[in-house]
Design an enzyme around this catalytic site. Sequence first.
Site, PDB file in Angstrom:
ATOM      1  N   ASP A  55     -19.644  13.068  -8.053  1.00 29.80           N
ATOM      2  CA  ASP A  55     -20.700  12.258  -8.647  1.00 29.80           C
ATOM      3  C   ASP A  55     -22.013  12.581  -7.924  1.00 29.80           C
ATOM      4  OD1 ASP A  55     -21.828  10.376 -10.309  1.00 29.80           O
ATOM      5  OD2 ASP A  55     -20.964   8.639  -9.294  1.00 29.80           O
ATOM      6  N   ASP A 101     -23.663   6.873 -16.587  1.00 25.71           N
ATOM      7  CA  ASP A 101     -23.658   5.416 -16.407  1.00 25.71           C
ATOM      8  C   ASP A 101     -24.155   4.695 -17.652  1.00 25.71           C
ATOM      9  OD1 ASP A 101     -22.759   5.991 -13.897  1.00 25.71           O
ATOM     10  OD2 ASP A 101     -24.689   5.722 -12.918  1.00 25.71           O
TER      11      ASP A 101
END
Length: 980
Positions: A578, A654
């Site tokens: 990430d 996200d």
Amino acid sequence: MAVAPGRRGPAALAWAALFLTAALAVDRGNFKTCEQSGFCRRQRSLKPGSSPYRALLESLQLGPDSATLQLINEENKVPLLLELWGLRGNMTRIRIDELKPLRPRFRVPDVLVAEPPAEQLAVTGRDEGSVELALGAGGHRLLVTAKPFRLDLLRGRELLCSVNARGLLLFEHLRPRRRPFSDKVSSSVGSLWDKIKSLFHRETPAEPPAAAAEDEEEERQGAAEAGGEGAKAAGAPADGSMQPEAAAPAAEGEAAEEPGAWEETFKTHTDSKPHGPASVGLDFSLPGFEHVYGIPEHAESLRLRTTEAGDPYRLYNLDVFQYELYNPMALYGSVPLLLAHSARRTLGLFWLNAAETWVDIGSNTAGKTLLGKMLDYMQGGGETPQTDVRWMSESGIIDAFLLLGPTPGAVAAQYASLTGTQALPPLFALGYHQSRWNYNDEEDVAAVERGFDEHDIPCDVIWLDIEHADGKRYFTWDPSKFPQPRAMLQRLAAKKRKMVSIVDPHIKVDSGYRVHNEIRSRGFYVKTKDGSDYEGWCWPGSAGYPDFTDPAMRAWWAGMFAYEQYEGSAENLFTWNDMNEPSVFSGPEVTMQKDAVHHGGWEHRDLHNLYGFYVQMATAQGQVQRSGGRERPFVLSRAFFAGSQRYGAVWTGDNAAEWEHLKISIAMCLSMGLAGLSFCGADVGGFFKNPDAELLVRWYQAGAYQPFFRAHAHLDTVRREPWLFGEENTALIRAAVRQRYALLPFWYTAFYRSHRHGQPVMRPLWMEFPDDVATFAIDDQYMIDRALLVHPVTEQGARGVQVYLPGEGEVWYDVASRQKHHAPQTLYVPVTMSSVPVYQRGGTVVPRQERARRSAECMRGDPFTLYVALSPQGTAEGDLFLDDGRTFDFQTHNRFLHRRFTFASGALTARAADPSGAFDTPAWLERVVILGAGKPAAVVLQPAAGPETRLDFQHDAETSVLTLRKPGVLMADDWSILLR
């Protein structure tokens, strides 16, 4: 994960607060517009017109596989070198660089799988102002016009693409920085005084003053021409948000420098730009095309919009906090591939540049109503539709590939031949993944894993986010929360399940942290412009950023995944990369300063979009190495670039628990698939906010039919494991997840073909029905491979959906009701909360395994059911790929089965699709369901060896479905089933 209020790492909290507002929404002020980006502003303010560039046709040279000729900018006399290739497989390459650059310009490495083989070029025509080149045996010709410079690519008499037809080529040459005129005067006066003094002193003559030498060098390099491009494209931002360095006074005869060319400030960050302006831009005109797609990642509809009225689409990997939908802002990944499609042909444009890039799209039909277009057609006065695409990059060179199709599948294969195909994932990775930021400790993991068994919901992987590590020191475990990680992994392995842990590329600056100490001692961190280790703020607080562009750093990182290096790891632990854009909370636009320095002396601006690509590459290599090169890796990456498909999976970042985010996930994954990234998914349920039961159920139903199937949630959301919303909703989620597992053989086979041939697994309807104009803008339904059409329910409170069934003269079968529908037509399909509209295409065979198990590995050896959907001609075809589901043995030792099933003339036949493979499996054929069949008098099984046997069958006259029970043959054997 974006910067978010819940991540309460003590060192990072203050920095995170800078980027947050009370409302969960992106702060656009943290990210540049084109007007706030100096090079984009300069490029875009150049308007269409006559180009100052001229091709020097007399400089044309033909090599064994390419042609070169020089271009000259007649305003500043800077020469460029144009290289042309006709590539095998129906592609053309165009590369433009400075003929003699002041220093080398960055060329993207490691993305192309190899230098593409080229055809021999030949001059087939020449006159005073143009040259015609034949591009190999494919019938394509390239017309080079000298003044103004222009390229036209033709096949026969059809014009496919024009380059620089609008005169928007702009190549900012490297130059020495011009000193202010006042400094030059002072320097000259000082030099003169030194000479006068020397007349009265009998001393050894001094060296020439440095300033005088600099003036000489400036003249030699053509300082008078410097700023020529900038002068054409000048203009300061209207909102005053940028405070670039004031332009130096120009000497007589010199063009003024563009403000911000040598230094640029955005918010509190100043980019020193030590090498000055170096942007490149070029336009491509596509006659006959109205529909263009691709250039992910954007939260945008599948069909790209024109950009004349707003910002261009931006390609610049960024950590964007809860991104907005339907705008051209940059997101986490970038693939500079654009596809154009019409009913006649498909083309692709691949712009190989890793710097910040903006893409403008224009159309001569934009804004016209359908009635207006019809009137143009009826009156015979309408102009040919045309789309214009303009690429603008901050640095590097122009390196463009024209993928000439002519079909959608051909363009996909051409792009795959350049950048590679989707890695074949291990089988478990196609199952269901359960994630959350964060599962608290080993007991929490055990309880969640146990919950899936108690509620009979399949699950393959449990995920751990950043809180599992010791103080966010990656490659470690929190000693109080996860004191026995290997035992935890062993418990999961006993259930044939896996775990994924996060390993981010920001390393906590801590003298007691072994990983940091080793990277620093080896000099593997990215450097500042002053040569010190670059540090920024991220989850651990102060963090260093490993330089993944350095092959030695990547090799070291890969070694960290060895079991003895990553303590507590095991064979069933895989990795999530990430924050690898890279995300820097304290940096400009939440990323790294552009004047940071990488291996080889390259600036971060040159290669920014490659950073995440290299992180995923090194991590995947580490997983391969830890098994001695035998086991296939699984790595999920948020950032990506062209070629990332070779290393694992990606997701849409996200998102939020909103219906529009559910809907946009389809378009986003379709766009990624067109750009080679087949292994794509979205956070089921939405990362931010709390979904209600209806949204959560609908998202599971949609996610079950997307390639990567993972639920994930923010730390501050309520727990949302599938059984926490009441038994009714648990049953609906269970049914959706089981549908996914029943289709795992179909998914795995589709991924194998994608790996072999480069076709997207999840694809737009127009890829399968390229001449059906009605499909060109559809992005709420799609195909999985060529056999299944899926229309997830994405509207709140929906009681029905409109499903378009394409294909003149084709038929489709409702997977739930098995009802047959003729195409083309639009159906209104009533839906309940259990409905997932899925249709099997007539003429296909879909393999399934329908026994419910806890994980994919538990299904090994289970029997198969073949769903045979007959075409109107009474035929069908499909295939099945089987191997061990985890190793490279399928390609290194030919340990696989690839079976082909064909139905014709009343007989279903199984044969080897690839006889080079062999694989032992106990899997057998339990059932055959034939859709659209009449009732036979008898059904006979003919094995390859042995006597015929009659099979029991059942026929439903209302739906024309014939079910054959227990043929009992092995999936590895040849056999035929005859309907008599």
